[in-house]
Design a protein around this motif. Structure first.
Motif, mmCIF file in Angstrom:
data_model
loop_
_atom_site.group_PDB
_atom_site.id
_atom_site.type_symbol
_atom_site.label_atom_id
_atom_site.label_comp_id
_atom_site.label_asym_id
_atom_site.label_seq_id
_atom_site.Cartn_x
_atom_site.Cartn_y
_atom_site.Cartn_z
ATOM 1 N N SER A 59 39.598 35.931 27.789
ATOM 2 C CA SER A 59 41.022 35.789 28.093
ATOM 3 C C SER A 59 41.376 35.804 29.571
ATOM 4 C CB SER A 59 41.766 36.900 27.356
ATOM 5 O OG SER A 59 40.985 38.081 27.334
ATOM 6 N N ASN A 60 40.655 36.536 30.385
ATOM 7 C CA ASN A 60 40.968 36.631 31.816
ATOM 8 C C ASN A 60 39.831 37.374 32.525
ATOM 9 O OD1 ASN A 60 41.597 39.598 31.757
ATOM 10 N ND2 ASN A 60 43.273 38.893 30.474
ATOM 11 N N GLY A 61 39.930 37.495 33.841
ATOM 12 C CA GLY A 61 38.860 38.114 34.620
ATOM 13 C C GLY A 61 38.738 39.612 34.391
ATOM 14 N N LEU A 62 39.882 40.276 34.253
ATOM 15 C CA LEU A 62 39.842 41.718 33.993
ATOM 16 C C LEU A 62 39.135 41.991 32.662
ATOM 17 C CD1 LEU A 62 40.628 44.703 34.333
ATOM 18 C CD2 LEU A 62 42.927 44.130 33.534
ATOM 19 N N ASP A 63 39.489 41.244 31.635
ATOM 20 C CA ASP A 63 38.837 41.431 30.331
ATOM 21 C C ASP A 63 37.349 41.087 30.406
ATOM 22 O OD1 ASP A 63 41.104 42.348 29.073
ATOM 23 O OD2 ASP A 63 41.668 40.403 28.236
ATOM 24 N N VAL A 92 42.423 45.618 42.690
ATOM 25 C CA VAL A 92 42.486 46.764 41.778
ATOM 26 C C VAL A 92 41.858 46.469 40.407
ATOM 27 C CG1 VAL A 92 44.800 46.257 40.852
ATOM 28 C CG2 VAL A 92 44.009 48.649 41.015
ATOM 29 N N ALA A 93 41.837 45.178 40.004
ATOM 30 C CA ALA A 93 41.302 44.840 38.673
ATOM 31 C C ALA A 93 39.850 45.274 38.498
ATOM 32 C CB ALA A 93 41.435 43.336 38.411
ATOM 33 N N SER A 94 39.055 45.239 39.578
ATOM 34 C CA SER A 94 37.652 45.675 39.459
ATOM 35 C C SER A 94 37.601 47.118 38.956
ATOM 36 C CB SER A 94 36.926 45.594 40.810
ATOM 37 O OG SER A 94 37.169 44.385 41.478
ATOM 38 N N THR A 135 29.212 44.866 42.023
ATOM 39 C CA THR A 135 29.368 44.241 43.329
ATOM 40 C C THR A 135 30.460 43.184 43.198
ATOM 41 O OG1 THR A 135 28.196 43.247 45.195
ATOM 42 C CG2 THR A 135 27.540 42.481 43.005
ATOM 43 N N VAL A 136 31.224 42.991 44.249
ATOM 44 C CA VAL A 136 32.360 42.056 44.215
ATOM 45 C C VAL A 136 32.140 41.006 45.294
ATOM 46 C CG1 VAL A 136 34.863 41.813 44.387
ATOM 47 C CG2 VAL A 136 33.887 43.928 43.457
ATOM 48 N N HIS A 137 32.111 39.733 44.876
ATOM 49 C CA HIS A 137 31.961 38.647 45.856
ATOM 50 C C HIS A 137 33.334 38.399 46.477
ATOM 51 C CE1 HIS A 137 28.113 38.337 43.957
ATOM 52 N NE2 HIS A 137 28.519 37.639 42.919
ATOM 53 N N GLU A 161 28.297 41.674 38.513
ATOM 54 C CA GLU A 161 28.998 40.915 39.552
ATOM 55 C C GLU A 161 30.459 40.701 39.157
ATOM 56 O OE1 GLU A 161 26.858 37.134 40.643
ATOM 57 O OE2 GLU A 161 25.578 37.832 39.030
ATOM 58 N N ASP A 162 31.368 41.068 40.042
ATOM 59 C CA ASP A 162 32.748 40.606 39.918
ATOM 60 C C ASP A 162 32.813 39.308 40.708
ATOM 61 O OD1 ASP A 162 35.398 39.963 40.204
ATOM 62 O OD2 ASP A 162 36.083 42.035 40.466
ATOM 63 N N ALA A 163 32.694 38.185 39.969
ATOM 64 C CA ALA A 163 32.637 36.863 40.593
ATOM 65 C C ALA A 163 33.979 36.138 40.488
ATOM 66 C CB ALA A 163 31.518 36.043 39.954
ATOM 67 N N ALA A 164 35.055 36.904 40.284
ATOM 68 C CA ALA A 164 36.386 36.306 40.069
ATOM 69 C C ALA A 164 36.789 35.375 41.208
ATOM 70 C CB ALA A 164 37.430 37.408 39.901
ATOM 71 N N GLN A 165 36.347 35.687 42.431
ATOM 72 C CA GLN A 165 36.774 34.898 43.598
ATOM 73 C C GLN A 165 35.693 33.918 44.056
ATOM 74 O OE1 GLN A 165 38.293 37.538 46.659
ATOM 75 N NE2 GLN A 165 39.816 38.459 45.284
ATOM 76 N N ALA A 166 34.597 33.833 43.317
ATOM 77 C CA ALA A 166 33.427 33.143 43.887
ATOM 78 C C ALA A 166 32.842 32.064 42.991
ATOM 79 C CB ALA A 166 32.353 34.172 44.231
ATOM 80 N N PHE A 181 34.054 36.191 35.546
ATOM 81 C CA PHE A 181 34.789 35.155 36.289
ATOM 82 C C PHE A 181 36.249 35.154 35.853
ATOM 83 C CE2 PHE A 181 30.458 33.613 36.676
ATOM 84 C CZ PHE A 181 30.428 33.074 37.961
ATOM 85 N N SER A 182 37.101 34.652 36.735
ATOM 86 C CA SER A 182 38.532 34.503 36.428
ATOM 87 C C SER A 182 38.970 33.067 36.685
ATOM 88 C CB SER A 182 39.350 35.433 37.327
ATOM 89 O OG SER A 182 40.725 35.098 37.256
ATOM 90 N N PHE A 183 39.829 32.568 35.794
ATOM 91 C CA PHE A 183 40.453 31.254 36.011
ATOM 92 C C PHE A 183 41.950 31.416 36.262
ATOM 93 C CE2 PHE A 183 36.808 30.472 33.093
ATOM 94 C CZ PHE A 183 36.015 29.765 33.984
ATOM 95 N N THR A 186 45.543 31.008 40.823
ATOM 96 C CA THR A 186 45.330 30.976 42.283
ATOM 97 C C THR A 186 43.850 30.982 42.671
ATOM 98 O OG1 THR A 186 45.337 33.378 42.483
ATOM 99 C CG2 THR A 186 47.466 32.263 42.706
ATOM 100 N N LYS A 187 42.952 31.193 41.720
ATOM 101 C CA LYS A 187 41.523 31.255 42.047
ATOM 102 C C LYS A 187 41.000 29.863 42.419
ATOM 103 C CE LYS A 187 41.664 35.568 41.505
ATOM 104 N NZ LYS A 187 41.345 36.589 40.543
ATOM 105 N N ASN A 188 39.777 29.785 42.903
ATOM 106 C CA ASN A 188 39.260 28.495 43.379
ATOM 107 C C ASN A 188 39.267 27.428 42.289
ATOM 108 O OD1 ASN A 188 38.772 30.082 45.616
ATOM 109 N ND2 ASN A 188 36.869 29.005 46.139
HETATM 110 C C1 LIG Z 1 41.537 37.966 40.127
HETATM 111 C C2 LIG Z 1 40.540 39.049 40.178
HETATM 112 C C3 LIG Z 1 40.199 39.799 39.044
HETATM 113 C C4 LIG Z 1 40.932 39.708 37.755
HETATM 114 O O1 LIG Z 1 41.025 38.444 37.202
HETATM 115 P P1 LIG Z 1 42.273 38.093 36.256
HETATM 116 O O2 LIG Z 1 41.892 36.806 35.624
HETATM 117 O O3 LIG Z 1 43.464 37.978 37.152
HETATM 118 O O4 LIG Z 1 42.412 39.199 35.268
HETATM 119 C C5 LIG Z 1 39.191 40.730 39.157
HETATM 120 N N1 LIG Z 1 38.556 40.938 40.324
HETATM 121 C C6 LIG Z 1 38.850 40.255 41.429
HETATM 122 C C7 LIG Z 1 38.078 40.516 42.687
HETATM 123 C C8 LIG Z 1 39.858 39.298 41.413
HETATM 124 O O5 LIG Z 1 40.169 38.633 42.536
#
Ligand SMILES: *Cc1c(COP(=O)(O)O)cnc(C)c1O
Length: 367
Positions: A59-63, A92-94, A135-137, A161-166, A181-183, A186-188
């Motif tokens: 559903s999203n990056g946090l999930d 904060v989501a990490s 680790t967060v990219h 890996e928190d690859a939400a931004q990468a 990953f997050s879609f 605003t992400k890439n």
């Molecule tokens: C955006 C983001 C998330 C969360 O992703 P969502 O899809 O917005 O829930 C987690 N970690 C980082 C570093 C983010 O930038």
């Protein structure tokens, strides 16, 4: 006066309008609105580009991050109250993912020059309670090298890996035990709504995540875990895939803007970011400069010249009201960065010529 928007998603998505429209029409006609081929296609594509064996759309990056941690709990690799190390300057989501999974976030200062966690910092902060490293990219820069990998392996820790931004960064999503990953738009590579994905080469984790995201169910009306409804919509999957052919192109355009900023900005008061040795290891989700001492004046000056900027992030998670239990932590690098960072426009709304003009405006700023 010419305006330089920070990000205009309508303009970013205009270039994909035709592909988005036909993806939407395909989903309408398919009659399949949960799961199905569109989601399968995205999972297949993302596992391909990350090198991970499995991908689960969620559903999203946090999930995505929470389901990885919950997955390792049902597999017996993590237990309630276990400590997960995480860079303190992340979004904060990490940390929320760690808390929601019933684990304890342990924020650690990043390296000042890369603004990312490195093995040295992680080793310095290590305690016997730590059971995993997230680790967060951050900003799109890959934050996982052999040393961090070895540190995790030597201590028997999971590496997530928190690859939400990468998305699209070299290695991202295939470097640790699992990645989220997050879609987010605003992400890439943004959907037109929420979306996310988990990648892993661990078949047991992939299966656990897929079940947890679908009511804890392995087959119809059979529930192994007390799961959730955290699936990726086929509509969002189709819209994301409509952009997939341009992911490398879009990331290349960001990289060119970043290189131009770093080449043209020449103001002693403004510290430009350090570029990685391997350019493909950064996809420049943000181009973040540091302006020690007079950030607010700098931003006001840019705004008065038509340049919109943003701050990622002004308040670190351990200073948020929801993390009162962490508020006593001493994290000098993170607190310094929170006071100094400024994100400059780097999306497809900003041309290379705009980057030169913005850099020249920056060069006329006096402090
Ligand atoms: C955006 C983001 C998330 C969360 O992703 P969502 O899809 O917005 O829930 C987690 N970690 C980082 C570093 C983010 O930038």
């Amino acid at each position: 006066m010419k305006q330089y928007p920070f990000l205009d998603l309508g303009r970013v998505n205009a270039r994909y309008a035709e592909a988005l429209r036909s993806a939407g029409e395909r989903v309408i006609a398919s009659g399949r609105y949960v799961g199905g081929e569109e989601v399968d296609a995205l999972e297949c594509w993302l596992s391909g580009i990350t090198g991970a064996r499995y991908c689960v759309g969620v559903s999203n990056g946090l999930d995505a991050l929470r389901l990885i941690l919950e997955g390792y709990k049902v597999l017996g690799r993590l237990h309630v109250g276990d400590v997960v190390m995480v860079p303190a300057n992340t979004y904060v989501a990490s940390l929320l993912a760690i808390s929601e999974a019933g684990l304890r976030p342990f924020p650690v200062d990043p390296d000042m020059s890369t603004m990312n966690l490195n093995a040295e910092g992680a080793a310095r902060a290590m305690t016997p309670d730590v059971k995993a490293i997230m680790t967060v990219h951050l900003y799109g820069r890959v934050a996982c090298d052999n040393e961090l990998h070895d540190l995790a392996a030597d201590n028997g820790l999971l590496l997530i890996e928190d690859a939400a931004q990468a998305i699209g960064a070299k290695g991202a999503g295939g470097l640790g035990d699992a990645a989220g990953f997050s879609f987010y738009p605003t992400k890439n590579m943004g959907a037109l709504g929420d979306g996310g994905a988990v990648t892993t080469s661990d078949p047991r984790l992939a299966k656990a995540v897929r079940m947890l995201a679908n009511y804890g169910s392995d087959y119809r009306y059979h529930n192994v875990y007390k799961g959730h409804n955290c699936r990726l919509d086929p509509l969002q999957a189709a819209l994301i895939m409509a952009k997939s052919d341009d992911l490398d192109g879009a990331n290349d355009r960001r990289r060119k803007r970043a290189e131009m900023y770093s080449k043209v900005i020449a103001n002693r008061g403004v510290i430009t970011p350090v570029h990685p040795v391997v350019p493909e290891e950064h996809v420049w989700h943000q181009y973040v400069v540091r302006v020690p001492g007079f950030r607010d004046r700098f931003r006001d000056y840019l705004a008065s010249n038509g340049v919109s900027t943003d701050i990622h992030y002004a308040t670190p998670p351990h200073k948020q009201p929801c993390y009162a239990e962490l508020s006593g932590m001493h994290l000098p690098v993170t607190e310094c960065l929170a006071d100094e960072v400024v994100s400059l426009p780097i999306s497809d709304c900003t041309s290379l010529q705009d980057v030169v003009e913005i850099s020249n405006i920056i060069n006329t700023f006096t402090y």
